[in-house]
Design an enzyme around this catalytic site. Structure first.
Site, mmCIF file in Angstrom:
data_model
loop_
_atom_site.group_PDB
_atom_site.id
_atom_site.type_symbol
_atom_site.label_atom_id
_atom_site.label_comp_id
_atom_site.label_asym_id
_atom_site.label_seq_id
_atom_site.Cartn_x
_atom_site.Cartn_y
_atom_site.Cartn_z
ATOM 1 N N ARG A 126 0.812 -1.224 0.000
ATOM 2 C CA ARG A 126 0.000 0.000 0.000
ATOM 3 C C ARG A 126 0.840 1.266 0.000
ATOM 4 O O ARG A 126 0.449 2.256 -0.591
ATOM 5 C CB ARG A 126 -0.926 0.029 1.220
ATOM 6 N N ASP A 172 -7.985 4.679 24.356
ATOM 7 C CA ASP A 172 -7.692 5.976 24.951
ATOM 8 C C ASP A 172 -8.742 6.954 24.369
ATOM 9 O O ASP A 172 -9.380 6.634 23.358
ATOM 10 C CB ASP A 172 -6.260 6.329 24.524
ATOM 11 N N ASP A 174 -8.664 11.126 24.067
ATOM 12 C CA ASP A 174 -8.139 12.226 23.253
ATOM 13 C C ASP A 174 -7.131 11.721 22.224
ATOM 14 O O ASP A 174 -6.223 10.968 22.559
ATOM 15 C CB ASP A 174 -7.433 13.267 24.137
ATOM 16 N N ASP A 180 -7.969 16.102 20.148
ATOM 17 C CA ASP A 180 -7.612 16.529 21.498
ATOM 18 C C ASP A 180 -8.681 17.459 22.071
ATOM 19 O O ASP A 180 -9.015 18.477 21.465
ATOM 20 C CB ASP A 180 -6.255 17.248 21.444
ATOM 21 N N THR A 208 -9.363 6.384 29.809
ATOM 22 C CA THR A 208 -8.890 7.745 29.548
ATOM 23 C C THR A 208 -8.307 8.374 30.806
ATOM 24 O O THR A 208 -8.702 8.021 31.920
ATOM 25 C CB THR A 208 -10.065 8.605 29.017
ATOM 26 N N ASP A 373 -1.025 20.092 27.945
ATOM 27 C CA ASP A 373 -1.060 20.178 29.408
ATOM 28 C C ASP A 373 -0.201 19.067 30.000
ATOM 29 O O ASP A 373 0.243 18.177 29.284
ATOM 30 C CB ASP A 373 -2.515 20.079 29.918
ATOM 31 N N ASP A 408 -2.556 6.795 21.649
ATOM 32 C CA ASP A 408 -1.604 7.632 20.902
ATOM 33 C C ASP A 408 -0.360 7.945 21.721
ATOM 34 O O ASP A 408 0.596 8.499 21.192
ATOM 35 C CB ASP A 408 -2.270 8.955 20.496
#
Ligand code: IMP
Ligand code: MG
Length: 447
Positions: A126, A172, A174, A180, A208, A373, A408
């Site tokens: 690909r 997860d 965000d 985000d 999360t 943050d 991520d």
């Protein structure tokens, strides 16, 4: 020069993944030595591509064998340890280290074998990695090959109807399910895929860092998903296989329906806390958060962070968020973005200071840089995922080899929070919500 190199390496190690870096080094040789052909000659070009492809594939096949060897080794070493504990037989001989541990000292545990050669050929077909002459196989190429291999593994288990099939998928929030700070709106393409997972009897946990002790915030942020679950024709017992583990491992909520009402209900801690979490004392938890809060105040001053940057203290977390300022051009209130270096300095100092603080050694905590943050949470995603493995099936807990966590944030510990989930299950390291959808499509379509 060499010591400067070492210092720089050490200070950047929080951004590096040792295993991916090592694979990158192995692939660099065929790239440098063989990915050359004479301009304009198509036949030569094709021969070169085939040669490079087979060399890359060979390397992935060898790594695949090293992983299989490591798994077998780890199983035998565990059996040895259990035998030693049971018999107190100090004469029993340990088996030493797997070869992969010697080659990549930071390597973690593999819960399943990974068909890396097949995954490489799939990615290459690909993304034409072996046709490239100027850009060597990159971090992202390798990350994708590893992810594809994990997907192929689970597809194979399902086709074989094996006992090692996927039983739980954790996500997860965000950057993995939504952008985000965003939320799952009803057009999010991940929704039908999550419904398919539930229909296939695969449990879902949204694990999360975002920590709230009541359900409303999660119901708002996941509204598109829970509305779709509510409207679906899934049997109720399968709908109930949707949970949210908030604040890494601090708050558990489960999907419920009551007449026309639906959403998340809080689950009592007695029902899901892992035994080791029950041993943490409240005073240690408070001391750790007090210490982290003081450290953040100190850093805000030392790094000259803007007044707008706000330190937020919660029951189970403390963090520094950028705050807002008036944009002089538009006159509007805009989010103040902290620099990458500022975020990294804060998270690494926080982690480092806490490691030397006694009460922090008696509990578990996670410091991470969320991109805009920095937080210190009590617990961690490894505990969050493990708690769910037991909660969903206390008599036959879901095994790490039957668990897939999608996230991520997998840079090494101290700056990312999905990293710890690797201790509790298999993982997919994605870089955007779109990638999550792409992998899930392959997983559920069983390509
Ligand atoms: P995740 O990607 O779903 O793990 O969420 C991480 C983000 O959640 C962080 O970057 C924060 O912006 C946000 N967040 C909100 N509350 C908390 C908290 O109590 N601890 C850590 N992160 C939080
Ligand atoms: Mg995230």
């Amino acid at each position: 020069m060499s010591s400067r190199y070492r210092v720089e390496y050490h200070l950047k190690s929080h951004r590096k993944d040792g295993f991916i870096d090592w694979i990158k080094g192995l692939l660099a040789s065929p790239f440098v030595l063989h990915a050359v052909s004479h301009d304009g000659d198509d036949n030569d070009e094709l021969t070169t591509t085939q040669r490079v492809r087979s060399q890359y594939a060979e390397i992935f096949k060898d790594i695949e064998a090293l992983i299989a060897d490591k798994i077998a080794f780890d199983v035998r070493n565990n059996q040895y340890r259990q035998y030693e504990d049971a018999t107190n037989d100090e004469a029993a001989i340990p088996l030493g280290q797997p070869r992969l541990d010697l080659l990549v000292p930071t390597i973690g545990t593999f819960f399943t074998e990974l068909p890396l050669e097949k995954a490489f050929l799939w990615e290459d077909s690909r993304r034409a990695i072996s046709t490239r002459r100027m850009v060597a196989p990159s971090f992202n190429d390798i990350r994708r090959v590893l992810n594809s291999a994990q997907i192929f593994h689970f597809i194979k288990q399902r086709n074989l109807n094996s006992s090692e099939q996927l039983r739980m998928c954790t996500f997860d929030g965000d950057v993995t399910l939504y952008e985000d700070g965003g939320s799952i709106v009803n057009t999010n393409p991940v929704i039908p895929l999550m419904l398919t997972l539930l229909r296939s009897k695969i449990c879902i946990g949204i694990v999360t860092a975002a920590g709230y002790d009541e359900a409303t915030t999660y119901e708002k942020r996941l509204n598109g998903l829970i509305t779709a679950v509510h409207e679906s024709d899934l049997p109720y017992h399968l709908k109930r296989n949707l949970t949210v583990m908030g604040g890494e491992s601090n708050y558990l909520f489960r999907y419920y329906e009551d007449g026309e009402k639906f959403g998340f209900e809080a689950i009592d801690k007695e029902e899901w806390l892992l035994p080791r979490m029950c041993t943490w004392s409240q005073s240690d938890l408070d001391d750790v958060l007090d210490f982290a809060e003081k450290t953040l105040h100190r850093l805000k001053k030392r790094l000259n962070l803007p007044e707008e940057a706000e330190i937020i203290r919660k029951a189970r977390a403390v963090g520094i968020v950028p705050g807002h300022k008036i944009d002089p051009e538009s006159g509007k209130l805009v989010k103040y973005q902290l620099d990458r270096e500022q975020l990294e300095e804060v998270v690494l100092t926080l982690q480092n200071s806490l490691e030397g603080y006694r009460p922090a050694q008696r509990i578990q905590f996670s410091c991470f840089d969320g991109g805009s943050d920095v937080w210190c949470d009590i617990g961690g995603k490894d505990l969050g995922v493990r708690a769910l493995q037991h909660y969903y099936d206390p008599s036959n807990p879901i095994k790490p080899s039957q668990t897939l966590h999608v996230g991520d944030q997998f840079a090494p510990v101290g700056s990312a929070n999905d990293f710890k989930a690797r201790l509790a299950g298999c993982t997919l390291w994605i870089s955007s919500p779109k990638e999550t959808v792409d992998y899930l499509r392959r997983l559920v379509d069983m390509e």
